[in-house]
Scaffold this motif. Structure first.
Motif, PDB file in Angstrom:
ATOM      1  N   GLN A 293      -2.655  -1.951   1.684  1.00 17.17           N
ATOM      2  CA  GLN A 293      -1.602  -0.959   1.897  1.00 17.17           C
ATOM      3  C   GLN A 293      -2.192   0.430   2.109  1.00 17.17           C
ATOM      4  O   GLN A 293      -1.798   1.157   3.035  1.00 17.17           O
ATOM      5  N   ALA A 294      -3.129   0.801   1.245  1.00 16.71           N
ATOM      6  CA  ALA A 294      -3.737   2.132   1.338  1.00 16.71           C
ATOM      7  C   ALA A 294      -4.474   2.318   2.657  1.00 16.71           C
ATOM      8  O   ALA A 294      -4.360   3.361   3.308  1.00 16.71           O
ATOM      9  N   VAL A 297      -2.169   2.655   5.793  1.00 17.62           N
ATOM     10  CA  VAL A 297      -1.539   3.980   5.845  1.00 17.62           C
ATOM     11  C   VAL A 297      -2.549   5.041   6.262  1.00 17.62           C
ATOM     12  O   VAL A 297      -2.313   5.820   7.194  1.00 17.62           O
ATOM     13  N   VAL A 320       1.974  12.086   3.330  1.00 16.40           N
ATOM     14  CA  VAL A 320       2.324  10.711   2.953  1.00 16.40           C
ATOM     15  C   VAL A 320       1.062   9.895   2.712  1.00 16.40           C
ATOM     16  O   VAL A 320       0.961   9.139   1.731  1.00 16.40           O
ATOM     17  N   HIS A 323      -0.589  11.070  -0.604  1.00 12.91           N
ATOM     18  CA  HIS A 323       0.205  10.620  -1.750  1.00 12.91           C
ATOM     19  C   HIS A 323       0.031   9.115  -1.960  1.00 12.91           C
ATOM     20  O   HIS A 323      -0.245   8.652  -3.078  1.00 12.91           O
ATOM     21  N   THR A 324       0.187   8.355  -0.894  1.00 14.63           N
ATOM     22  CA  THR A 324       0.120   6.892  -0.984  1.00 14.63           C
ATOM     23  C   THR A 324      -1.244   6.422  -1.445  1.00 14.63           C
ATOM     24  O   THR A 324      -1.367   5.632  -2.391  1.00 14.63           O
ATOM     25  N   ASP A 368       1.877  15.906  -5.109  1.00 13.62           N
ATOM     26  CA  ASP A 368       2.900  14.876  -4.953  1.00 13.62           C
ATOM     27  C   ASP A 368       4.305  15.450  -4.880  1.00 13.62           C
ATOM     28  O   ASP A 368       5.129  15.018  -4.063  1.00 13.62           O
TER      29      ASP A 368
END
Length: 398
Positions: A293-294, A297, A320, A323-324, A368
């Motif tokens: 996922q990281a 992104v 985004v 943050h992610t 964040d």
């Protein structure tokens, strides 16, 4: 899995260059953390392979790496030593932004490129005790006054990462006569500049982010190099992705340690290593999922930024990604520690270092809360705009 994101021979070349110096960098990382000192050996080795000029465009004599390329090498370096990665990453980010956006005059860019090609290290000095992060718009207490010899600067900056090896400080100051903030290029050897070594932190101890103290520092008129219209720059800046890349590298290192441990640790109560246990496999599977996922992104946003046509559509994607990736990296390290158990808290175990250092990402910009608020406001305004457009179309149809 990271191999999926390697797309060019040039990327492979630079990953090989990093791999060739990985062992001494890894060996020094533990000592750097324990002694709370800068990774001088890593810095020397990175200079030898030309690391500071990676993001300098080729027309200026650099390597011309893109944002995507930078993310790839930064993540890899961070998996060896996160302190070295974050410290040198600021130079890559500053240089990339300066030359992509042409923030200085062409003459100064050409002149400064010679410094970068010779291994010069630069970072912005912007944070102050009273203002906190500059992205929140606070006016700096550092001030600059026009004098006959040039500009007279006085003030103090905190969080000056890589201060022991910085050759240049790109320093923000309030210019009363212009009623705005300016950035001044200051060389380390100028009279009145000093570093107060007061970086006493539990995380990222090796970044040596000491205070920069300016006492009656005089720089030439031409060294007022930027007068931004917005305190935090205003424009979308993909080069800040070196920050989440570092924290993703920490997560990768934690995953590698936990996986090796799970495949080799076998208590005498078991007939096989703990990697065969369902609860351990659940943790390892969660780690793999979050790494995927990281990466998608982070590398997806970097790829979009490097495409001029897609860059025009970017709004909050940099925030985004940061943050992610940062929050997922924290979770990954936590789960890695659960795999290893109490041994992960031993001071001889690198996981306790990763645990401390990965949390520092929460305090790197953008924060964040700002990201979430910006996303909310963007969604609110978009809905209002869509409603107005729908009504306009409806009225035209009548």
């Amino acid at each position: 899995m990271k191999d999926l994101f390697i797309k060019t021979k040039r990327q492979e070349y630079w990953l090989e260059q990093l791999a060739s110096i990985s062992e001494p960098i890894k060996a020094e990382a533990k000592e750097v953390d324990e002694q709370s000192r800068f990774p001088f050996e890593a810095h020397k080795l990175l200079l030898q392979i030309g690391y500071p000029k990676l993001t300098l465009p080729k027309e200026y004599g650099g390597e011309g790496l893109s944002v995507y390329d930078m993310v790839l090498v930064q993540e890899t370096l961070a998996s060896y030593d996160e302190n070295a990665s974050l410290s040198l990453g600021w130079t890559l980010g500053v240089v990339g932004e300066l030359y992509e956006k042409k923030l200085w005059t062409e003459d100064l860019l050409s002149l400064f490129a010679q410094e970068i090609n010779n291994g010069a290290i630069i970072n912005r000095a912007v944070s102050e005790v009273a203002t906190g992060s500059p992205t929140r718009g606070g006016r700096p207490g550092t001030n600059a006054v026009s004098v006959e010899e040039g500009w007279l600067l006085n003030g103090r900056k905190i969080f000056t990462t890589a201060s022991p090896v910085l050759d240049y400080f790109l320093t923000s100051a309030w210019i009363e006569e212009k009623n705005k903030i300016g950035f001044f290029l200051i060389h380390k050897d100028v009279q009145g500049l000093s570093i107060e070594e007061n970086w006493e932190m539990s995380a990222m101890r090796g970044t040596s982010s000491h205070d920069l103290v300016l006492k009656d520092v005089i720089v030439p008129k031409s060294h007022l190099v930027e007068l931004p219209s917005h305190p935090s720059g205003g424009k979308i800046n993909g080069w800040i992705l070196h920050i989440p890349a570092t924290y993703l590298g920490i997560a990768q290192a934690a995953r590698d340690y936990a996986l090796h441990f799970a495949n080799h640790h076998q208590p005498n109560s078991l007939n096989a290593p703990i990697s065969t246990l369902p609860n351990v496999q659940q943790l390892l599977g969660d780690i793999e999922l979050m790494l995927h996922q990281a990466r998608f992104v982070l590398y997806g946003v970097a790829e979009a930024y490097d495409d001029p046509a897609r860059r025009e559509l970017i709004t909050n994607e940099m925030a985004v990604a940061k943050h992610t990736v940062t929050n997922l990296a924290i979770e990954i390290v936590d789960k890695a520690m659960r795999v290893v158990g109490a041994k992960s808290l031993q001071l001889t175990n690198p996981l306790q270092r990763y645990y401390r250092n990965v949390r520092a990402g929460l305090h790197n910009p953008p924060m964040d809360d700002m990201t979430i608020i910006k996303l909310a406001n963007a969604a609110i305004e978009q809905q209002k705009s869509d409603e107005i457009n729908d009504k306009t179309i409806e009225n035209k149809g009548k």
